[in-house]
Write a protein that holds these residues in place. Structure first.
Motif, PDB file in Angstrom:
ATOM      1  N   VAL A   1     -16.932 -25.997   1.356  1.00 43.08           N
ATOM      2  CA  VAL A   1     -17.182 -27.286   1.994  1.00 43.08           C
ATOM      3  C   VAL A   1     -15.876 -28.057   2.138  1.00 43.08           C
ATOM      4  O   VAL A   1     -15.110 -28.193   1.185  1.00 43.08           O
TER       5      VAL A   1
ATOM      6  N   ARG B   1     -17.418 -23.438   5.503  1.00 37.88           N
ATOM      7  CA  ARG B   1     -18.793 -23.210   5.956  1.00 37.88           C
ATOM      8  C   ARG B   1     -19.467 -24.479   6.458  1.00 37.88           C
ATOM      9  O   ARG B   1     -20.402 -24.418   7.254  1.00 37.88           O
TER      10      ARG B   1
ATOM     11  N   ASP C   1     -25.352 -33.489  -1.157  1.00 35.29           N
ATOM     12  CA  ASP C   1     -25.287 -32.191  -1.844  1.00 35.29           C
ATOM     13  C   ASP C   1     -26.544 -31.359  -1.587  1.00 35.29           C
ATOM     14  O   ASP C   1     -26.466 -30.126  -1.469  1.00 35.29           O
ATOM     15  N   ARG C   2     -27.703 -32.006  -1.491  1.00 33.67           N
ATOM     16  CA  ARG C   2     -28.934 -31.265  -1.188  1.00 33.67           C
ATOM     17  C   ARG C   2     -28.868 -30.635   0.198  1.00 33.67           C
ATOM     18  O   ARG C   2     -29.297 -29.496   0.404  1.00 33.67           O
TER      19      ARG C   2
ATOM     20  N   LEU D   1     -26.077 -29.812   1.747  1.00 29.76           N
ATOM     21  CA  LEU D   1     -25.078 -28.740   1.674  1.00 29.76           C
ATOM     22  C   LEU D   1     -25.656 -27.495   1.005  1.00 29.76           C
ATOM     23  O   LEU D   1     -25.320 -26.366   1.388  1.00 29.76           O
ATOM     24  N   ASP D   2     -26.533 -27.699   0.016  1.00 24.24           N
ATOM     25  CA  ASP D   2     -27.183 -26.556  -0.628  1.00 24.24           C
ATOM     26  C   ASP D   2     -28.043 -25.793   0.377  1.00 24.24           C
ATOM     27  O   ASP D   2     -28.031 -24.559   0.405  1.00 24.24           O
ATOM     28  N   LEU D   3     -28.758 -26.515   1.214  1.00 20.17           N
ATOM     29  CA  LEU D   3     -29.555 -25.871   2.254  1.00 20.17           C
ATOM     30  C   LEU D   3     -28.665 -25.114   3.236  1.00 20.17           C
ATOM     31  O   LEU D   3     -28.970 -23.983   3.633  1.00 20.17           O
TER      32      LEU D   3
ATOM     33  N   GLY E   1     -25.800 -23.840   2.666  1.00 20.80           N
ATOM     34  CA  GLY E   1     -25.189 -22.687   2.016  1.00 20.80           C
ATOM     35  C   GLY E   1     -26.073 -21.458   2.008  1.00 20.80           C
ATOM     36  O   GLY E   1     -25.591 -20.348   1.767  1.00 20.80           O
ATOM     37  N   LYS E   2     -27.354 -21.627   2.299  1.00 21.14           N
ATOM     38  CA  LYS E   2     -28.281 -20.499   2.284  1.00 21.14           C
ATOM     39  C   LYS E   2     -28.353 -19.776   3.633  1.00 21.14           C
ATOM     40  O   LYS E   2     -28.968 -18.710   3.742  1.00 21.14           O
TER      41      LYS E   2
END
Length: 261
Positions: A12, A48, A192-193, A195-197, A199-200
Motif C-alpha cells: 500500500v 497494489r 484499513d478494512r 485495504l484488507d478487501l 488485498g484479497k
C-alpha cells in the motif's frame, strides 16, 4: 520540501497532500508533485493500492489564494495551460491502474471534491464538509465536472454546480460521492478494512475490473483528453471574463462581487 509525501507499507502506498497551513489548497507545486507521484506509483509493480489524504485538519480546500491571484492577473492562454495541468492530474488519478482510496479527513472543496470523485473508493470522517462553490466566484467546476458527475449523477450535480452550497458527509454519502462515513477516530480503521478487501483480489483482475467499469460508464482516458481540453478552454474564458474578474477580485479583497451589491 515536496507538497506531497509518499509513504509505503507493504503493498500500500499513501499519498499525503502536505500543505496543512493552507488546508492543502492547490497551487502549481501541489498539482505537479501529486501528478508526478501518481505517475510514479502507476509504474511501481510492488504497489497494489493507493490511499490519498491530506495533512492536518483538511483534505483539500481547493484553489490556493496566491495561485488564484496569479491566475486572475494572467491572460486566457496562460489560464488554459494552467487548467490543463489540473485536468491532467484528475485524469491520471481517475485512470490510475491500481485501486485508489480517498481518506477524507476533513473539508474537501472545489478541486478537492474532484480528487475524491476520481478515487475508486472514498471514506470520510463524520465532520468532513464538501462544496463546489465556484459559481460564487463567477466560475464553474469545469475540469472536475466529468468525474464529479460520474460520481454523484447529473441531477445532484446540477443542483450543487449552481448553488455552490456546502454539504455534510452524510449528504455526500447519500449522493454517492463517498461510500462510508465514520467517526474521525475510526477513519484509519475504516480505510484499513477497505485495504484488507482490496488485498484479497488479483492485481491484474482489479486493474481490468477498473477499466471495465470506467469503459462501461463511457469513460476512457483518450476521450477524456478531448473533454479536458474543452473544459480548460471554458474555465480560462470565464476567468478572464468581466464576471470572473469581478468574482475573483471580490474574493481576493474579501468584498462582495457586483451581483451581491
Amino acid at each position: 520540501m515536496s507538497a506531497v509525501e509518499i509513504s509505503r507499507s507493504g503493498a500500500v502506498a499513501r499519498l499525503t497532500m502536505n500543505r496543512p497551513e493552507v488546508h492543502n489548497a492547490f497551487d502549481d507545486a501541489l498539482i505537479a508533485d501529486l501528478t508526478a507521484a501518481i505517475d510514479e506509483l502507476d509504474r511501481d509493480d510492488a504497489v497494489r493500492a493507493v490511499v490519498l489524504t491530506g495533512a492536518g485538519a483538511s483534505f483539500s480546500a481547493g484553489a490556493d489564494l496566491h495561485w488564484m491571484r496569479g491566475m486572475a492577473n494572467a491572460g486566457e492562454s496562460e489560464n488554459r495551460e494552467d487548467s490543463l495541468r489540473l485536468a491532467r492530474l484528475m485524469r491520471r488519478l481517475q485512470f490510475l491502474s491500481k485501486p485508489t482510496v480517498a481518506r477524507v479527513n476533513g473539508a474537501a472543496f472545489g478541486g478537492g471534491v474532484g480528487l475524491v470523485a476520481c478515487c475508486d473508493i472514498a471514506v470520510a470522517a463524520e465532520g468532513a464538509k464538501f462544496a463546489l462553490s465556484e459559481v460564487k466566484l463567477g466560475l464553474v467546476p469545469a475540469v472536475i465536472s466529468p468525474y464529479v458527475i460520474a460520481a454523484i449523477g447529473l441531477r445532484q450535480a446540477r443542483r450543487l454546480f449552481v448553488t455552490g452550497e456546502v454539504f455534510a458527509a452524510p449528504a455526500a454519502q447519500a449522493m454517492g460521492l463517498v461510500h462510508d462515513v465514520v467517526p474521525a477516530d475510526g477513519l484509519d480503521a475504516a480505510v484499513d478494512r477497505v485495504l484488507d478487501l482490496l488485498g484479497k483480489g488479483g492485481p491484474v483482475a482489479q486493474g481490468e475490473a477498473k477499466k471495465l467499469a470506467l469503459g462501461m460508464g463511457g469513460m476512457t482516458e483518450a476521450a477524456m483528453e478531448t473533454v479536458d481540453a474543452e473544459n480548460a478552454a471554458l474555465i480560462a474564458r470565464l476567468r478572464v471574463s468581466a464576471e470572473g474578474q469581478d468574482g475573483l477580485s471580490a474574493f481576493l479583497s474579501k468584498s462582495h462581487p457586483s451581483w451581491l451589491a
